[in-house]
Design a protein around this motif. Sequence first.
Motif, PDB file in Angstrom:
ATOM      1  N   LYS A  39      52.333  77.116 -17.431  1.00 20.78           N
ATOM      2  CA  LYS A  39      53.547  77.027 -17.543  1.00 20.78           C
ATOM      3  C   LYS A  39      54.268  78.327 -17.382  1.00 20.78           C
ATOM      4  CE  LYS A  39      53.628  72.528 -19.163  1.00 20.78           C
ATOM      5  NZ  LYS A  39      55.087  71.056 -19.880  1.00 20.78           N
ATOM      6  N   SER A  40      54.417  79.098 -18.317  1.00 19.02           N
ATOM      7  CA  SER A  40      54.935  80.065 -18.237  1.00 19.02           C
ATOM      8  C   SER A  40      55.504  81.340 -17.277  1.00 19.02           C
ATOM      9  CB  SER A  40      54.050  81.477 -19.320  1.00 19.02           C
ATOM     10  OG  SER A  40      53.179  81.535 -18.472  1.00 19.02           O
ATOM     11  N   ASN A  41      56.099  81.800 -17.623  1.00 20.52           N
ATOM     12  CA  ASN A  41      57.188  82.637 -16.457  1.00 20.52           C
ATOM     13  C   ASN A  41      56.226  83.541 -15.601  1.00 20.52           C
ATOM     14  OD1 ASN A  41      58.695  80.510 -17.019  1.00 20.52           O
ATOM     15  ND2 ASN A  41      60.366  83.264 -18.580  1.00 20.52           N
ATOM     16  N   ASN A  42      55.261  84.320 -17.240  1.00 23.64           N
ATOM     17  CA  ASN A  42      54.317  84.973 -16.252  1.00 23.64           C
ATOM     18  C   ASN A  42      53.719  84.319 -15.277  1.00 23.64           C
ATOM     19  OD1 ASN A  42      52.342  87.409 -16.564  1.00 23.64           O
ATOM     20  ND2 ASN A  42      52.824  88.112 -18.061  1.00 23.64           N
TER      21      ASN A  42
ATOM     22  N   THR B  23      47.205  74.945 -25.269  1.00 25.32           N
ATOM     23  CA  THR B  23      47.639  76.515 -24.940  1.00 25.32           C
ATOM     24  C   THR B  23      47.846  76.872 -23.392  1.00 25.32           C
ATOM     25  OG1 THR B  23      46.993  77.209 -27.493  1.00 25.32           O
ATOM     26  CG2 THR B  23      47.436  78.937 -26.105  1.00 25.32           C
ATOM     27  N   TYR B  24      46.378  76.461 -23.454  1.00 25.63           N
ATOM     28  CA  TYR B  24      45.937  76.890 -21.623  1.00 25.63           C
ATOM     29  C   TYR B  24      47.561  75.745 -20.566  1.00 25.63           C
ATOM     30  CZ  TYR B  24      41.622  78.534 -23.222  1.00 25.63           C
ATOM     31  OH  TYR B  24      40.949  79.433 -23.465  1.00 25.63           O
TER      32      TYR B  24
ATOM     33  N   LYS C 202      45.432  85.729 -15.307  1.00 21.58           N
ATOM     34  CA  LYS C 202      46.118  85.523 -16.294  1.00 21.58           C
ATOM     35  C   LYS C 202      45.722  85.356 -17.810  1.00 21.58           C
ATOM     36  CE  LYS C 202      50.158  87.670 -13.629  1.00 21.58           C
ATOM     37  NZ  LYS C 202      50.258  88.725 -13.999  1.00 21.58           N
TER      38      LYS C 202
ATOM     39  N   LYS D  75      59.321  75.087 -11.951  1.00 21.51           N
ATOM     40  CA  LYS D  75      58.510  74.523 -13.283  1.00 21.51           C
ATOM     41  C   LYS D  75      59.214  73.088 -12.406  1.00 21.51           C
ATOM     42  CE  LYS D  75      59.353  77.314 -16.484  1.00 21.51           C
ATOM     43  NZ  LYS D  75      59.897  78.643 -18.093  1.00 21.51           N
TER      44      LYS D  75
ATOM     45  N   GLU E 121      50.327  75.369 -21.919  1.00 21.01           N
ATOM     46  CA  GLU E 121      52.078  76.334 -21.854  1.00 21.01           C
ATOM     47  C   GLU E 121      51.084  77.794 -20.711  1.00 21.01           C
ATOM     48  OE1 GLU E 121      54.418  75.413 -22.925  1.00 21.01           O
ATOM     49  OE2 GLU E 121      53.451  73.161 -23.306  1.00 21.01           O
ATOM     50  N   MET E 122      50.627  78.535 -20.787  1.00 24.40           N
ATOM     51  CA  MET E 122      50.257  79.624 -20.181  1.00 24.40           C
ATOM     52  C   MET E 122      50.284  78.907 -17.978  1.00 24.40           C
ATOM     53  SD  MET E 122      49.096  82.301 -21.466  1.00 24.40           S
ATOM     54  CE  MET E 122      49.146  83.041 -20.534  1.00 24.40           C
TER      55      MET E 122
END
Length: 250
Positions: A95-98, A89-90, A161, A121, A92-93
Motif C-alpha cells: 500500500k506504499s506510494n512507491n 510489513t509486506y 518492488k 488506497k 504496508e509495502m
Amino acid sequence: MNNTNDLEQIDIKRMIEIVLDRIVSIVVITLVFGLVSFALSKYFITPKYESSITMYINNRRSTTSIDQENVETKTLSSDITASQQLVPTYIEMLKSNNVLQTVSDTVEKKTGEVYTVNKLKGMIEAEAVSNTEIIKVSVRLVDAAIAREIANTIADVAPDKIQNFIERSDVRIIDRAKISTSPVSPNVRNNTILGALLGLVLSISFILLRELFDVRVKSADDLVMRFQYPVLGSIPEIYVSYDDNVFDEE
C-alpha cells in the motif's frame, strides 16, 4: 402519598398486551422499512465488484550440502515464523506510494483510466489469510474489468518492488484476479433484513413510549393502577339520539 405512586407502572404483561393490540401497525411499519431498504439497495446504490489476488511470502530457502553431488533444500520453521512476522510489513509495502504509483502508471497505459495513489488506497484491501504467509489483495470498484486489471497489475508490480526493498524475500503469486460476475456490495438481502429489524424496533419503541408518557385517564382501571385506590363509583357515558322531527313546527 409516595412519589412512586405518581408514576405509571407498566409491567411486562401490560407491555405485551400493548404490543399485541398494535400488532397490525407494527407489522406494517416493519414491512415498509424492509421494502424501502430493499429499494434503496437494489435501485439507488451503485453496485461494486471485487477482484483479488493471493501471494505467498517467504524467506529464501537455506541450502545444506549432503555430499559433493547433491544439495537438499529445506524450509526451516524459523523461516516460516519470520515470514509470518513480516507479513504486516509486506502489506504496508503493497500500500506504499512507491508501489501504487507504479500500479497507477501501468493501469493508465493499459486502460487509459487515471487512478491516483489516494484513490487506489481507498479501493485496495490487503490482509493475511488465516495467520499464514499468504496475503490476499482485493480491489473493489464499480467496473469489474478495471478491478481485475488493477489487481493483476499489483501482482505484476509488487513482487519485484518488495524484493528490492526487503532482502532475502521471496514473493510468488498463487492466484491471479478474475472478473467478478456478481457484486459484493450492496448486500441487498442483509440490508433488507436490517431495515425490517430497524422498523420493528422503532415501531415497538414508539408505541411503548407513547403509552408510558400518556397521562390521560381512559378507564377506572387506569385510576386504580396510578393511585392504588379503589373506585367507588363512575358516571357512565350517555348517548342521546335526537330526532330532528321533534323540533319541527307543526
